[in-house]
Design an enzyme around this catalytic site. Structure first.
Site, short mmCIF file in Angstrom:
data_model
loop_
_atom_site.label_atom_id
_atom_site.label_comp_id
_atom_site.label_asym_id
_atom_site.label_seq_id
_atom_site.Cartn_x
_atom_site.Cartn_y
_atom_site.Cartn_z
N LYS A 40 0.80 -0.81 -0.21
CA LYS A 40 0.22 0.35 0.35
C LYS A 40 0.91 1.23 -0.69
O LYS A 40 1.27 1.80 0.72
CB LYS A 40 -0.91 -0.15 1.37
CG LYS A 40 -2.01 1.30 1.31
CD LYS A 40 -2.84 1.00 2.14
CE LYS A 40 -2.48 1.75 3.77
NZ LYS A 40 -2.57 3.46 4.21
N ASP A 67 -3.50 4.09 -1.84
CA ASP A 67 -4.47 4.58 -0.71
C ASP A 67 -4.33 6.33 -0.92
O ASP A 67 -4.22 6.95 0.34
CB ASP A 67 -4.21 3.84 0.22
CG ASP A 67 -5.48 4.40 1.32
OD1 ASP A 67 -6.75 4.38 1.25
OD2 ASP A 67 -5.15 3.88 2.45
N LYS A 69 -7.82 7.82 -0.58
CA LYS A 69 -8.66 8.58 -0.72
C LYS A 69 -9.44 9.62 -1.26
O LYS A 69 -9.57 10.55 -0.63
CB LYS A 69 -8.82 8.42 0.90
CG LYS A 69 -8.92 7.62 1.73
CD LYS A 69 -8.78 7.82 3.33
CE LYS A 69 -8.46 6.51 4.02
NZ LYS A 69 -7.02 5.97 3.79
N ASP A 72 -13.86 13.94 -4.87
CA ASP A 72 -13.61 15.81 -5.37
C ASP A 72 -14.91 15.20 -6.78
O ASP A 72 -15.38 14.70 -6.63
CB ASP A 72 -12.35 15.30 -5.91
CG ASP A 72 -11.74 17.56 -6.52
OD1 ASP A 72 -12.90 17.49 -6.96
OD2 ASP A 72 -10.97 17.52 -6.18
N THR A 123 -12.55 5.84 11.17
CA THR A 123 -12.40 4.78 12.01
C THR A 123 -12.33 5.90 13.03
O THR A 123 -12.51 5.77 13.94
CB THR A 123 -11.65 3.81 12.00
OG1 THR A 123 -10.20 3.87 11.66
CG2 THR A 123 -12.49 2.01 11.74
N ARG A 214 3.03 -1.59 10.81
CA ARG A 214 4.34 -1.55 11.67
C ARG A 214 4.66 -3.16 12.69
O ARG A 214 4.95 -3.37 12.73
CB ARG A 214 3.80 -0.73 13.18
CG ARG A 214 3.81 0.64 12.44
CD ARG A 214 3.30 2.44 13.54
NE ARG A 214 1.61 1.54 13.46
CZ ARG A 214 0.20 2.50 13.53
NH1 ARG A 214 1.69 3.10 15.06
NH2 ARG A 214 -0.50 2.23 13.87
O1 C5P Z 1 1.09 0.12 11.52
P1 C5P Z 1 -0.79 -0.27 10.66
O2 C5P Z 1 -0.77 -1.40 10.78
O3 C5P Z 1 -1.43 1.09 12.06
O4 C5P Z 1 -0.92 0.44 9.74
C1 C5P Z 1 -2.34 0.30 9.07
C2 C5P Z 1 -2.33 0.76 7.90
O5 C5P Z 1 -4.06 1.36 7.46
C3 C5P Z 1 -2.07 2.90 7.91
O6 C5P Z 1 -1.56 3.09 6.51
C4 C5P Z 1 -3.33 3.20 7.91
O7 C5P Z 1 -2.94 4.24 7.39
C5 C5P Z 1 -4.05 2.50 7.69
N1 C5P Z 1 -6.08 2.45 7.73
C6 C5P Z 1 -6.19 1.83 8.81
N2 C5P Z 1 -7.14 2.30 9.94
C7 C5P Z 1 -8.11 2.65 9.30
C8 C5P Z 1 -8.41 3.20 7.29
C9 C5P Z 1 -6.80 2.71 7.10
O8 C5P Z 1 -5.06 1.76 10.10
N3 C5P Z 1 -9.18 2.88 9.31
#
Ligand code: C5P
Length: 236
Positions: A40, A67, A69, A72, A123, A214
């Protein structure tokens, strides 16, 4: 086009390249070589590195989830979708709150080579956020309303939290992709994610793709972390 049915039962991991530079992103992909097949590229890396970030993923023989989002006027979103398609992007997000015309324009422009993913309610939003924006009713109601509207407009993939996943699968049926972030292997540090789910939970809930950042990128051994999640998916 990537179809939901093909992913069922063997959900795929998408590794989030939440990195400040192309150099850092390449370093992570090198450490995951031979394992990760889908990455991503989000706002941070795309703003820093632009289309070169997409090309770097493709150079690694992997697929790209862009991603950005998009939200427009329909013509502008469709033009951005065309640019993404020409770059060879596989999945691209739009905000469903842009409305039926914008969703239809994005889905039509994506064609067969790319799948549009609709974002329902972030979220980070709660009922108070919706109220402040003039939307009455619960977050759950708004998520289902937007997803059904997007589906009717031709959108065939959705990003959802693990909490909404079973509800969306029940409402939308077997076809659409359901892409779930906030996944944490059992016992892992949740970081700033408040509502997390394990890989096994989201596979059982009907996810086709898991976005993991992460827990893989910050692991001492990203390859081993990737393999552990893969095993948990296979066992679910
Ligand atoms: O590091 P982590 O596993 O939390 O990363 C999750 C990825 O998914 C990040 O790029 C974050 O921006 C994205 N994301 C999220 N929760 C959402 C929408 C997108 O963690 N509700």
């Amino acid at each position: 086009m990537i179809h939901g049915d093909t992913g069922r039962g063997k959900a795929e991991i998408i590794v989030a390249l939440d990195e400040p530079s192309l150099k850092d992103a390449r370093h992570l992909m090198d450490r995951l070589a031979g394992r990760a097949k889908f990455y991503k590229v989000g706002l941070q890396l795309f703003t820093a590195a632009g289309p070169a970030a997409v090309e770097a993923v493709k150079d690694h023989g992997a697929r790209v989830f862009l991603d950005l989002k998009l939200h427009d006027i329909p013509n502008t979103v469709a033009s951005a979708v065309r640019s993404a398609r020409e770059l060879g992007v596989d999945l691209c997000t739009i905000h469903l709150s842009g409305g039926p015309e914008m969703c239809a324009a994005a889905a039509a422009e994506a064609g067969d080579r790319m799948t549009i993913l609709g974002v329902t309610v972030l979220t980070s939003s709660n009922q108070a956020t919706l109220e402040a924006c003039g939307v009455h009713g619960s977050v759950g109601e708004q998520v289902v309303r937007l997803a059904k509207m997007g589906y009717a407009a031709g959108v065939r993939g959705f990003v959802a939290s693990a909490l909404e996943l079973p509800m969306l699968r029940a409402e939308l049926g077997r076809e659409p992709l359901l892409v779930i972030p906030g996944v944490r292997p059992a016992g892992a540090d949740a970081g700033d994610q408040k509502r997390t789910a394990t890989p096994a939970d989201v596979v059982r809930g009907g996810a086709t793709h898991l976005v993991v950042g992460r827990p893989i990128s910050r692991a001492d051994d990203p390859g081993a972390a990737f393999d552990a999640i893969q095993r948990e998916i296979a066992a679910a």
